[in-house]
Design a protein around this motif. Structure first.
Motif, mmCIF file in Angstrom:
data_model
loop_
_atom_site.group_PDB
_atom_site.id
_atom_site.type_symbol
_atom_site.label_atom_id
_atom_site.label_comp_id
_atom_site.label_asym_id
_atom_site.label_seq_id
_atom_site.Cartn_x
_atom_site.Cartn_y
_atom_site.Cartn_z
ATOM 1 N N TRP A 63 -5.599 3.032 -1.913
ATOM 2 C CA TRP A 63 -6.280 3.664 -3.045
ATOM 3 C C TRP A 63 -6.468 5.158 -2.784
ATOM 4 C CZ3 TRP A 63 -8.600 0.072 0.252
ATOM 5 C CH2 TRP A 63 -9.485 0.608 1.192
ATOM 6 N N GLU A 64 -6.556 5.947 -3.852
ATOM 7 C CA GLU A 64 -6.871 7.374 -3.755
ATOM 8 C C GLU A 64 -7.469 7.834 -5.083
ATOM 9 O OE1 GLU A 64 -3.843 10.049 -2.475
ATOM 10 O OE2 GLU A 64 -3.290 8.885 -0.694
ATOM 11 N N VAL A 73 -2.359 5.498 -6.415
ATOM 12 C CA VAL A 73 -2.038 4.318 -5.606
ATOM 13 C C VAL A 73 -0.822 4.621 -4.730
ATOM 14 C CG1 VAL A 73 -1.404 1.878 -5.678
ATOM 15 C CG2 VAL A 73 -2.982 2.811 -7.397
ATOM 16 N N SER A 74 -0.895 4.210 -3.467
ATOM 17 C CA SER A 74 0.146 4.571 -2.502
ATOM 18 C C SER A 74 0.510 3.373 -1.640
ATOM 19 C CB SER A 74 -0.349 5.699 -1.592
ATOM 20 O OG SER A 74 -0.792 6.818 -2.346
ATOM 21 N N ALA A 75 1.808 3.124 -1.517
ATOM 22 C CA ALA A 75 2.302 2.118 -0.575
ATOM 23 C C ALA A 75 2.666 2.854 0.709
ATOM 24 C CB ALA A 75 3.506 1.385 -1.154
ATOM 25 N N ARG A 76 1.790 2.800 1.695
ATOM 26 C CA ARG A 76 1.935 3.651 2.878
ATOM 27 C C ARG A 76 3.209 3.347 3.672
ATOM 28 N NH1 ARG A 76 -1.484 7.574 1.352
ATOM 29 N NH2 ARG A 76 -3.628 6.824 1.096
ATOM 30 N N ASP A 77 3.691 2.129 3.583
ATOM 31 C CA ASP A 77 4.879 1.751 4.347
ATOM 32 C C ASP A 77 6.174 1.951 3.550
ATOM 33 O OD1 ASP A 77 4.087 -0.217 2.603
ATOM 34 O OD2 ASP A 77 4.220 -1.870 4.030
ATOM 35 N N CYS A 78 6.097 2.712 2.446
ATOM 36 C CA CYS A 78 7.289 2.954 1.636
ATOM 37 C C CYS A 78 7.731 4.419 1.660
ATOM 38 C CB CYS A 78 7.051 2.523 0.185
ATOM 39 S SG CYS A 78 6.960 0.734 -0.042
ATOM 40 N N ARG A 79 7.166 5.186 2.567
ATOM 41 C CA ARG A 79 7.661 6.561 2.710
ATOM 42 C C ARG A 79 9.072 6.523 3.310
ATOM 43 N NH1 ARG A 79 3.836 9.227 6.553
ATOM 44 N NH2 ARG A 79 3.634 7.089 7.315
ATOM 45 N N ARG A 80 9.901 7.465 2.870
ATOM 46 C CA ARG A 80 11.291 7.483 3.332
ATOM 47 C C ARG A 80 11.653 8.882 3.801
ATOM 48 N NH1 ARG A 80 14.428 3.720 -1.206
ATOM 49 N NH2 ARG A 80 13.094 1.868 -0.930
ATOM 50 N N ALA A 81 11.849 9.029 5.119
ATOM 51 C CA ALA A 81 12.250 10.313 5.706
ATOM 52 C C ALA A 81 11.341 11.441 5.252
ATOM 53 C CB ALA A 81 13.710 10.618 5.358
#
Length: 302
Positions: free
Chosen positions: A147-148, A180-188
């Protein structure tokens, strides 16, 4: 003034105004007083400050007859996102509160150095969700949904290379966004997959015009998950304030009426807690900002 986009079972989405416990339909109210006014938020914002002043004066001088057939009790309507379909991507600002920079450095491998310029990313229009719309939790994609609560700025007049001293003159109003953020979906190092998935930008419940907010750098922000407070911050602690953000973005990209800037979140996100906490189906997230209101969304498996 407090603008909403509303609907009922019989009425498609329309522009409304919260007034004395009623949702006043802007187009119908205009017709009642002999003026053409639009039925959508973006079309109204396009009219500029003159339309705002006209509507405010008309509401103040309106008779009880002007509200008959042009308004409904608030409890009889469903609120959508104030701008259900932005024309462009939402401008997001990352790492804009000192303590959030520190917690992100501990848990998300971002730099602990304070940014020297705003960190800008975007969320697509398809990410927008309304009050009480579900936040989608796709367990095949993420196990770190976060959440943010953020103050969102809605631009009212075209801004291109605007000086910081004049930047707030270009603001139509403010609303609440849950980034809303999916922390494990960052890419490079890129954030758009993490932050741009469908339903990852709940927005609302209304847009409050800039004159009612006054100083945007003195607003309390809170987040609750299942009734438990997780974030409690204040916009005075932004690294780059609203005027600076408008000046910075408009120095390289034209900001147009209806554009939205989500200005960053204070400390207290799930990834920054010890132990870490994330959202799961069945959770309820409430994002609240002083003078604007509260945005509530359930988390649902998709």
């Amino acid at each position: 003034m407090r603008f909403v986009t509303y609907r009922t079972l019989e009425i498609e989405p329309r522009l409304g105004l919260l007034h004395a416990g009623l949702v006043v339909d802007v187009e119908y109210f205009g017709a009642a007083i002999g003026h053409d006014l639009p039925s959508t938020m973006l079309d109204f914002i396009d009219l500029g400050p003159v339309a705002l002043r006209f509507l405010e004066e008309s509401l103040a001088s309106g008779t009880s007859a002007d509200f008959v057939g042009t308004s409904l009790p608030e409890g009889n309507v469903a609120l959508l996102a104030p701008i259900p379909r932005p024309r462009k991507n939402i401008f997001g600002i990352g790492l804009n509160y000192t303590e959030h920079v520190a917690e992100s450095a501990r848990s998300l491998d971002t730099s602990g150095e304070l940014p020297q310029q705003p960190v800008i990313f975007s969320k697509p229009p398809t990410a927008v969700a309304a009050w009480n719309d579900p936040i989608g939790h796709n367990g095949r994609v993420t196990r770190q949904l976060d959440w943010e609560t953020e103050l969102a700025v809605v631009i009212g007049q075209t801004a291109r290379r605007v000086a910081e001293a004049r930047a707030l003159d270009h603001v139509f109003g403010y609303t609440v966004i849950n980034d809303v953020s999916a922390r494990d979906c960052r890419r490079a190092g890129q954030w758009i997959v993490s932050k741009g998935q469908d339903s990852f930008a709940p927005m609302g419940p209304c847009i409050v015009t800039a004159d009612e907010i006054g100083d945007p750098q003195d607003l309390t922000l809170k987040t609750r998950v299942n009734g438990v407070e997780k974030q409690n911050g204040n916009t005075r602690f932004m690294l780059f304030n609203v005027a600076q953000l408008i000046a910075e973005i408009s120095s390289v990209m034209t900001l147009e009426p209806g554009d939205i800037i989500a200005t960053g979140t204070p400390a207290g996100v799930g990834a920054g807690r010890d132990p870490q906490e994330f959202l799961w189906p069945g959770d309820i997230v409430e994002c609240e900002i002083e003078k604007i209101g509260m945005l509530r969304n359930p988390v649902v498996a998709v």
